[in-house]
Scaffold this motif. Structure first.
Motif, PDB file in Angstrom:
ATOM      1  N   GLY A  44     157.672 -14.794 -50.193  1.00 12.35           N
ATOM      2  CA  GLY A  44     156.746 -15.928 -50.403  1.00 12.35           C
ATOM      3  C   GLY A  44     157.165 -16.891 -51.275  1.00 12.35           C
TER       4      GLY A  44
ATOM      5  N   THR B  69     147.874 -20.425 -48.532  1.00 11.97           N
ATOM      6  CA  THR B  69     148.431 -19.052 -48.644  1.00 11.97           C
ATOM      7  C   THR B  69     148.452 -18.200 -47.320  1.00 11.97           C
ATOM      8  OG1 THR B  69     145.858 -18.533 -48.874  1.00 11.97           O
ATOM      9  CG2 THR B  69     147.433 -18.763 -50.895  1.00 11.97           C
TER      10      THR B  69
ATOM     11  N   PHE C  20     151.901 -18.056 -45.932  1.00 10.66           N
ATOM     12  CA  PHE C  20     152.798 -16.857 -46.741  1.00 10.66           C
ATOM     13  C   PHE C  20     152.017 -15.924 -46.680  1.00 10.66           C
ATOM     14  CE2 PHE C  20     153.263 -21.545 -48.360  1.00 10.66           C
ATOM     15  CZ  PHE C  20     154.650 -21.558 -48.734  1.00 10.66           C
ATOM     16  N   ASP C  21     151.852 -15.346 -45.453  1.00 10.85           N
ATOM     17  CA  ASP C  21     151.206 -13.923 -45.279  1.00 10.85           C
ATOM     18  C   ASP C  21     150.268 -13.569 -46.274  1.00 10.85           C
ATOM     19  OD1 ASP C  21     153.581 -13.677 -43.628  1.00 10.85           O
ATOM     20  OD2 ASP C  21     154.862 -12.767 -45.242  1.00 10.85           O
TER      21      ASP C  21
ATOM     22  N   HIS D  10     149.530 -14.219 -49.077  1.00 11.79           N
ATOM     23  CA  HIS D  10     149.823 -13.814 -50.583  1.00 11.79           C
ATOM     24  C   HIS D  10     149.866 -14.947 -51.574  1.00 11.79           C
ATOM     25  CE1 HIS D  10     152.604 -11.998 -53.614  1.00 11.79           C
ATOM     26  NE2 HIS D  10     153.105 -13.201 -53.777  1.00 11.79           N
TER      27      HIS D  10
END
Length: 666
Positions: A325, A484, A487-488, A490
């Motif tokens: 990320g 976020t 970005f999984d 994360h």
């Protein structure tokens, strides 16, 4: 349309634009610019729609069997996760800006049609890499980018620098691609598939038998494509190409491909702690070495090239500590501000009407004449130096936070040694980044070089895109709490410790460089005043030029080259001449690799010419002599033929009698 259909159109449109541009470039030149801009612009818009529809949710996968290949099939597959859709938006945005910019920058270039088509093909290849869900299809885009870089870097093929740079870029990246391809085959052999989802599933189930070997083979290709030590030497030389090409390669394509590939397959690399440590060391050497080299360059584009190498080192460092990320976040923010820096540098060069102004030591009086480039480059340099609240601050902080957590044992994806290596190198690189960014700004816009002739206001097509790209440069980092999901989930929020440390060292680097610049400026001024006193009747410009020549003789890489008030020499001291040449890596490679290969080639040539060709020529000569003898025997006289026949029969009879007697005696 479905999301997958739109995603197919994203790389397809630039490809069709490239094909149409090549076909119509000579017969209908009026269509070249629309075919360059519109397909890429529509592809960028569709990439935004795909990103919005994906929304950071579960990955969207679609595939169709491309061809039967035996035990390991190859599929035409899409894999749209949060990373893929965001990187595609970046590629589309930067490529569109580059195409618009190029319509003015290369307005009078007779090879613009082929250039525009290659840029579109380059864009399509990178988008194929981004969206591909099959490694073999990804490899197609990977290699198409390589050949496009060869042609685009060598666009000005009349110059020996461009020819050498294009060949070097192609060969060095191919040097990494050979083990890369072997690594892909080994990975498919272990997991039984080229599909990214299948590979990640096999890794999660412990189906990877040779993780270290595979990871190291793949890293060789990544080092070549993303210009990481020791295969980074091609990137500074690639500045011989047109400036918009530099912006495209550095910001959104080619060099970003290697980082993106590792991010896609990070679980494969995470299976080997040794590979992550190797990646961390590679990233650390790249960050620090490129920072020192950037501080010693005089060409503005080479400074930015070494800057790209260093920022890619940050991304590699984030991957080395297992945080994809942070790596992709920095890839996105870096793409925005690096595109601004290169395109603004192109405005600076264009304003002077000659590429000679790329030497910062010769710049002067440009800040007021090109306000668009001045302000946007200032913003982009602040982002590069990671000064809050610009995008570079947040993305670089995400890398340092990931390294800190790994070093302290709060993350267990990578060894703590990798975390400490990336963290320490990242802080040292932050000092160097701020130093060379400050030096670039001072020399480019506050320099004492000769003022270039005024060529009037720059075209709107060149200045407008600077402000378009300045928007994400300023505001992308402020979306850290919103993106976020892509970005999984994360968190990318900076921590207090690393924020204070990195900002503090960046300020120190910038202030020390400014102080060194003031010192060298004052010294240069005193020398100029002394020269005026010594030559009161001479022309002031000639006096100052002579004074600066004496001032720099013996200190620069080329004695007598004007270099007014360069703080890089003062800061680096004796290290400057080594850093200016990239620490002699090219010379080392020439001795260790190039010369032995050329010597071996000369030996093979000698053996082929003097040994193999001798036998070939000898066999031909023997056949010719035999033919001559046979031809002479063909006299056409029947009596001669009968005499020869009787003589031959007599010889055979005598031989038979002798042979019979020998056998009887034995």
């Amino acid at each position: 349309m479905t999301t997958t259909t739109l995603a197919v159109l994203v790389p397809l449109l630039p490809f069709l634009g490239a094909a149409a541009g090549l076909l119509l470039g000579r017969t209908a030149p009026g269509y070249v610019r629309p075919l360059a801009v519109l397909p890429t612009l529509v592809a960028a818009a569709l990439a935004v729609v795909v990103a919005a529809r994906q929304g950071g949710g579960p990955a969207i996968d679609a595939a169709t069997r491309l061809t039967p290949t035996g035990s390991v099939p190859v599929d035409l597959a899409l894999h749209l996760d949060g990373f893929a859709v965001l990187v595609a938006v970046l590629v589309g945005l930067v490529a569109t800006c580059v195409q618009i910019y190029s319509t003015a920058y290369l307005r009078d270039d007779p090879r613009y049609p082929s250039y525009a088509a290659l840029v579109s093909l380059f864009t399509a290849a990178m988008l194929l890499v981004v969206y591909s869900g099959d490694l073999m299809v990804l490899m197609v885009g990977w290699e198409v980018m390589g050949i496009c870089s060869y042609f685009l870097v060598g666009h000005y093929w009349e110059t020996p620098e461009a020819r050498a740079a294009s060949l070097k870029a192609f060969l060095v990246t191919k040097l990494g691609d050979v083990p890369f391809l072997i690594g892909l085959f080994a990975l498919a052999a272990d997991t039984g598939t080229f599909r990214i989802t299948g590979i990640l599933g096999a890794v999660a189930n412990g189906g990877l038998d040779h993780p270290t070997v595979i990871a190291l083979l793949l890293l060789a290709g990544v080092a070549g494509k993303s210009a990481q030590f020791p295969l980074h030497t091609w990137l500074p030389d690639a500045m011989a190409g047109p400036t918009p090409v530099s912006a495209l390669i550095h910001a959104a394509t080619m060099v970003a491909a290697g980082i993106y590939f590792v991010a896609r397959l990070l679980p494969v690399f995470a299976e080997s702690g040794a590979a992550l440590v190797v990646l961390a060391v590679m990233a650390a050497v790249t960050m620090i070495g490129s920072g020192l080299a950037a501080l010693a360059q005089d060409d503005i584009k080479r400074v930015l090239a070494y800057s790209t190498i260093g920022q890619l080192g940050y991304m590699s460092g984030a991957l080395a500590v297992g945080d994809r990320g942070a790596a992709v976040f920095h890839l996105l923010s870096h793409g925005a501000f690096k595109a601004v820096l290169f395109l603004a540098a192109g405005v600076v060069i264009h304003a002077a009407g000659t590429n000679s102004l790329s030497a910062m030591s010769r710049m002067g009086g440009l800040g007021k004449r090109i306000p668009d480039a001045y302000w946007t480059m200032t913003v982009a340099l602040l982002a590069l130096a990671a000064i809050p609240p610009f995008a570079g601050f947040f993305s670089k902080e995400a890398v340092l936070v990931a390294a800190e957590h790994t070093a302290l044992g709060e993350r267990h994806v990578a060894p703590a040694a990798a975390g400490w290596t990336v963290l320490v190198a990242g802080l040292l690189a932050a000092v160097l980044t701020a130093a060379y960014a400050t030096r670039l700004w001072l020399l480019a816009f506050r320099g004492r070089g000769a003022e270039a002739p005024d060529h009037g206001r720059q075209p709107v097509a060149m200045t407008a895109v600077l402000w378009v790209l300045a928007v994400p440069t300023i505001g992308f980092g402020l979306t850290v709490g919103v993106i976020t999901d892509w970005f999984d989930g994360h968190s990318l929020t900076p921590s207090v410790t690393t924020a204070v440390l990195s900002t503090g060292v960046a300020l120190v680097g910038g202030l020390v460089t400014y102080g060194a610049w003031r010192h060298t400026t004052a010294l240069a001024g005193r020398i100029s005043v002394g020269a005026v006193i010594a030559h009161p009747d001479a022309e002031p410009a000639l006096v100052e030029a002579e004074a600066m020549t004496h001032h720099t003789a013996g200190y620069g890489d080329t004695p007598g080259t004007p270099d007014p008030a360069d703080p890089g020499r003062l800061l680096l001291g004796p290290l400057h001449r080594h850093a200016a040449t990239g620490f002699h890596l090219d010379a080392l490679y020439a001795k260790v690799f190039v010369r032995p290969v050329r010597a071996a080639a000369s030996l093979v040539r000698f053996l082929d010419r003097e040994v193999v060709d001798t036998y070939v020529r000898g066999s031909g000569t023997g056949a010719r002599w035999l033919g001559t003898a046979v031809r002479r025997a063909q006299t056409g006289n029947v009596q001669t033929y009968l005499s020869a026949l009787l003589a031959g029969s007599l010889v055979l009879a005598i031989a038979a009698v002798v042979f019979a007697n020998v056998n009887a005696g034995s």
